[in-house]
Design a protein around this motif. Structure first.
Motif, PDB file in Angstrom:
ATOM      1  N   LEU A   1       0.820  -1.217   0.000  1.00 32.53           N
ATOM      2  CA  LEU A   1       0.000   0.000   0.000  1.00 32.53           C
ATOM      3  C   LEU A   1       0.855   1.270   0.000  1.00 32.53           C
ATOM      4  O   LEU A   1       0.387   2.341  -0.400  1.00 32.53           O
ATOM      5  CB  LEU A   1      -0.934   0.027   1.217  1.00 32.53           C
ATOM      6  N   ALA A   2       2.119   1.146   0.429  1.00 31.92           N
ATOM      7  CA  ALA A   2       3.018   2.315   0.479  1.00 31.92           C
ATOM      8  C   ALA A   2       3.234   2.897  -0.921  1.00 31.92           C
ATOM      9  O   ALA A   2       3.651   4.042  -1.064  1.00 31.92           O
ATOM     10  CB  ALA A   2       4.348   1.915   1.106  1.00 31.92           C
ATOM     11  N   ARG A   3       2.947   2.104  -1.968  1.00 36.23           N
ATOM     12  CA  ARG A   3       3.141   2.604  -3.350  1.00 36.23           C
ATOM     13  C   ARG A   3       1.996   3.488  -3.813  1.00 36.23           C
ATOM     14  O   ARG A   3       2.123   4.180  -4.814  1.00 36.23           O
ATOM     15  CB  ARG A   3       3.258   1.415  -4.315  1.00 36.23           C
ATOM     16  N   LEU A   4       0.861   3.438  -3.093  1.00 27.71           N
ATOM     17  CA  LEU A   4      -0.276   4.280  -3.489  1.00 27.71           C
ATOM     18  C   LEU A   4      -0.107   5.683  -2.936  1.00 27.71           C
ATOM     19  O   LEU A   4       0.601   5.883  -1.941  1.00 27.71           O
ATOM     20  CB  LEU A   4      -1.580   3.689  -2.916  1.00 27.71           C
ATOM     21  N   PRO A   5      -0.790   6.699  -3.512  1.00 29.57           N
ATOM     22  CA  PRO A   5      -0.791   8.029  -2.895  1.00 29.57           C
ATOM     23  C   PRO A   5      -1.329   7.918  -1.465  1.00 29.57           C
ATOM     24  O   PRO A   5      -2.246   7.107  -1.222  1.00 29.57           O
ATOM     25  CB  PRO A   5      -1.763   8.827  -3.770  1.00 29.57           C
ATOM     26  N   ALA A   6      -0.773   8.721  -0.521  1.00 26.77           N
ATOM     27  CA  ALA A   6      -1.091   8.570   0.907  1.00 26.77           C
ATOM     28  C   ALA A   6      -2.597   8.540   1.179  1.00 26.77           C
ATOM     29  O   ALA A   6      -3.072   7.731   1.978  1.00 26.77           O
ATOM     30  CB  ALA A   6      -0.410   9.684   1.702  1.00 26.77           C
ATOM     31  N   ALA A   7      -3.352   9.394   0.492  1.00 30.32           N
ATOM     32  CA  ALA A   7      -4.794   9.487   0.785  1.00 30.32           C
ATOM     33  C   ALA A   7      -5.565   8.242   0.353  1.00 30.32           C
ATOM     34  O   ALA A   7      -6.667   7.989   0.819  1.00 30.32           O
ATOM     35  CB  ALA A   7      -5.384  10.712   0.099  1.00 30.32           C
ATOM     36  N   ARG A   8      -4.970   7.416  -0.549  1.00 31.34           N
ATOM     37  CA  ARG A   8      -5.670   6.218  -1.058  1.00 31.34           C
ATOM     38  C   ARG A   8      -5.356   4.970  -0.214  1.00 31.34           C
ATOM     39  O   ARG A   8      -5.990   3.937  -0.368  1.00 31.34           O
ATOM     40  CB  ARG A   8      -5.219   5.940  -2.515  1.00 31.34           C
ATOM     41  N   ARG A   9      -4.318   5.086   0.659  1.00 27.75           N
ATOM     42  CA  ARG A   9      -3.821   3.872   1.333  1.00 27.75           C
ATOM     43  C   ARG A   9      -4.867   3.208   2.225  1.00 27.75           C
ATOM     44  O   ARG A   9      -5.103   1.998   2.115  1.00 27.75           O
ATOM     45  CB  ARG A   9      -2.566   4.210   2.150  1.00 27.75           C
ATOM     46  N   ILE A  10      -5.497   3.985   3.099  1.00 32.66           N
ATOM     47  CA  ILE A  10      -6.442   3.367   4.057  1.00 32.66           C
ATOM     48  C   ILE A  10      -7.756   2.975   3.370  1.00 32.66           C
ATOM     49  O   ILE A  10      -8.264   1.869   3.617  1.00 32.66           O
ATOM     50  CB  ILE A  10      -6.635   4.279   5.297  1.00 32.66           C
ATOM     51  N   PRO A  11      -8.324   3.805   2.463  1.00 37.08           N
ATOM     52  CA  PRO A  11      -9.517   3.332   1.743  1.00 37.08           C
ATOM     53  C   PRO A  11      -9.254   2.006   0.998  1.00 37.08           C
ATOM     54  O   PRO A  11     -10.090   1.101   1.015  1.00 37.08           O
ATOM     55  CB  PRO A  11      -9.809   4.472   0.759  1.00 37.08           C
ATOM     56  N   ALA A  12      -8.062   1.877   0.383  1.00 40.60           N
ATOM     57  CA  ALA A  12      -7.746   0.630  -0.333  1.00 40.60           C
ATOM     58  C   ALA A  12      -7.641  -0.527   0.657  1.00 40.60           C
ATOM     59  O   ALA A  12      -8.137  -1.636   0.410  1.00 40.60           O
ATOM     60  CB  ALA A  12      -6.442   0.787  -1.109  1.00 40.60           C
ATOM     61  N   PHE A  13      -7.000  -0.276   1.810  1.00 40.79           N
ATOM     62  CA  PHE A  13      -6.876  -1.324   2.834  1.00 40.79           C
ATOM     63  C   PHE A  13      -8.258  -1.777   3.305  1.00 40.79           C
ATOM     64  O   PHE A  13      -8.533  -2.979   3.406  1.00 40.79           O
ATOM     65  CB  PHE A  13      -6.064  -0.809   4.030  1.00 40.79           C
ATOM     66  N   LEU A  14      -9.153  -0.807   3.565  1.00 40.79           N
ATOM     67  CA  LEU A  14     -10.481  -1.147   4.083  1.00 40.79           C
ATOM     68  C   LEU A  14     -11.278  -1.963   3.065  1.00 40.79           C
ATOM     69  O   LEU A  14     -12.039  -2.859   3.429  1.00 40.79           O
ATOM     70  CB  LEU A  14     -11.248   0.125   4.477  1.00 40.79           C
ATOM     71  N   GLU A  15     -11.079  -1.687   1.785  1.00 36.31           N
ATOM     72  CA  GLU A  15     -11.768  -2.435   0.735  1.00 36.31           C
ATOM     73  C   GLU A  15     -11.301  -3.902   0.717  1.00 36.31           C
ATOM     74  O   GLU A  15     -12.109  -4.834   0.644  1.00 36.31           O
ATOM     75  CB  GLU A  15     -11.506  -1.755  -0.630  1.00 36.31           C
ATOM     76  N   ILE A  16      -9.970  -4.088   0.816  1.00 43.98           N
ATOM     77  CA  ILE A  16      -9.421  -5.450   0.840  1.00 43.98           C
ATOM     78  C   ILE A  16      -9.859  -6.169   2.114  1.00 43.98           C
ATOM     79  O   ILE A  16     -10.280  -7.323   2.097  1.00 43.98           O
ATOM     80  CB  ILE A  16      -7.880  -5.418   0.736  1.00 43.98           C
ATOM     81  N   GLU A  17      -9.757  -5.464   3.241  1.00 47.21           N
ATOM     82  CA  GLU A  17     -10.088  -6.033   4.552  1.00 47.21           C
ATOM     83  C   GLU A  17     -11.569  -6.441   4.620  1.00 47.21           C
ATOM     84  O   GLU A  17     -11.917  -7.421   5.272  1.00 47.21           O
ATOM     85  CB  GLU A  17      -9.755  -4.990   5.631  1.00 47.21           C
ATOM     86  N   ARG A  18     -12.438  -5.664   3.927  1.00 46.97           N
ATOM     87  CA  ARG A  18     -13.868  -5.973   3.939  1.00 46.97           C
ATOM     88  C   ARG A  18     -14.100  -7.365   3.336  1.00 46.97           C
ATOM     89  O   ARG A  18     -14.870  -8.161   3.850  1.00 46.97           O
ATOM     90  CB  ARG A  18     -14.621  -4.919   3.111  1.00 46.97           C
ATOM     91  N   ARG A  19     -13.358  -7.666   2.270  1.00 50.40           N
ATOM     92  CA  ARG A  19     -13.515  -8.977   1.625  1.00 50.40           C
ATOM     93  C   ARG A  19     -12.950 -10.093   2.503  1.00 50.40           C
ATOM     94  O   ARG A  19     -13.556 -11.140   2.666  1.00 50.40           O
ATOM     95  CB  ARG A  19     -12.798  -9.002   0.267  1.00 50.40           C
ATOM     96  N   PHE A  20     -11.742  -9.858   3.074  1.00 52.98           N
ATOM     97  CA  PHE A  20     -11.130 -10.903   3.903  1.00 52.98           C
ATOM     98  C   PHE A  20     -11.866 -11.019   5.240  1.00 52.98           C
ATOM     99  O   PHE A  20     -11.914 -12.106   5.831  1.00 52.98           O
ATOM    100  CB  PHE A  20      -9.643 -10.603   4.120  1.00 52.98           C
ATOM    101  N   GLY A  21     -12.450  -9.888   5.715  1.00 48.15           N
ATOM    102  CA  GLY A  21     -13.114  -9.874   7.027  1.00 48.15           C
ATOM    103  C   GLY A  21     -14.212 -10.916   7.125  1.00 48.15           C
ATOM    104  O   GLY A  21     -14.336 -11.599   8.141  1.00 48.15           O
ATOM    105  N   LEU A  22     -14.985 -11.080   6.057  1.00 47.08           N
ATOM    106  CA  LEU A  22     -16.083 -12.056   6.083  1.00 47.08           C
ATOM    107  C   LEU A  22     -15.515 -13.470   6.196  1.00 47.08           C
ATOM    108  O   LEU A  22     -15.953 -14.276   7.016  1.00 47.08           O
ATOM    109  CB  LEU A  22     -16.944 -11.910   4.817  1.00 47.08           C
ATOM    110  N   GLN A  23     -14.487 -13.759   5.375  1.00 47.49           N
ATOM    111  CA  GLN A  23     -13.834 -15.081   5.460  1.00 47.49           C
ATOM    112  C   GLN A  23     -13.310 -15.322   6.864  1.00 47.49           C
ATOM    113  O   GLN A  23     -13.499 -16.393   7.426  1.00 47.49           O
ATOM    114  CB  GLN A  23     -12.619 -15.114   4.531  1.00 47.49           C
TER     115      GLN A  23
END
Ligand code: HEM
Length: 158
Positions: free
Chosen positions: A36-58
């Motif tokens: 995630l460090a490669r993304l612009p700073a403002a995109r890092r946490i929204p991108a993480f939350l999107e990925i985490e939402r998918r893994f969170g259910l599993q």
């Protein structure tokens, strides 16, 4: 015959669920959060939350399966008497680690963590990413200790 198969089947379901759950935690910690460090700073946490939402259910389903199969084996093997003793430390460790994840996934994450992450992530994406990386690394190390202790405990060491 059927009763002979129940315990190995329960153990297989338990261990496979642990593999998928802790494997996912390891992937998030060692691949997703560093990448995630490669993304612009403002995109890092929204991108993480999107990925985490998918893994969170599993993760929620897997944690429930680990708990149910573990509790069933505990009863069938009459291991509850070991809880709270030196020889049952590996069991106490598994149950404590499991309870911590139940709290994180079913209570803290939906109630507070997601909202706070979103707010903090908008203010400082990089500091929030580093904080998440450290938190996940601590959970991963604990998981590896718990799995090692479980293997030693089942072999009768400790
Ligand atoms: C409510 C939670 C849990 C309970 C009641 C529980 C209970 C048990 C029991 C009774 C066994 C089998 C013991 C035997 O075959 O003699 C076992 C095996 C195992 N558990 Fe758990 N467990 C729980 C959570 C966890 C967690 C969170 C992890 C890992 C992060 C874990 C990892 C393992 C592993 C790797 C084994 C297999 C060890 C081996 O066969 O060498 N368990 N668990």
């Amino acid at each position: 015959m059927t009763s002979l198969l129940i315990l190995p089947l329960l153990l297989a379901v338990h261990v496979l669920s642990v593999i998928l759950w802790i494997g996912g935690l390891a992937f998030v910690t060692t691949v997703v959060l560093p990448a995630l460090a490669r993304l612009p700073a403002a995109r890092r946490i929204p991108a993480f939350l999107e990925i985490e939402r998918r893994f969170g259910l599993q993760a929620r389903v897997l944690v429930l399966v680990v708990g149910a199969s573990g509790a069933d084996m505990l009863a069938r093997l009459r291991l509850a008497r070991l809880l709270g003793t030196v020889h049952g430390l590996w069991l106490d460790g598994m149950i404590t680690f499991w309870a911590l994840f139940m709290l994180l996934l079913f209570v803290l994450e939906p109630a507070v963590l997601h909202r706070r992450l979103r707010e903090r992530g908008t203010r400082d994406g990089e500091a929030t990413r580093v904080m998440l990386l450290r938190g996940h690394a601590v959970l991963l190390i604990l998981a590896l200790i718990v799995v090692t202790a479980a293997v030693f405990g089942v072999q009768g060491v400790g």
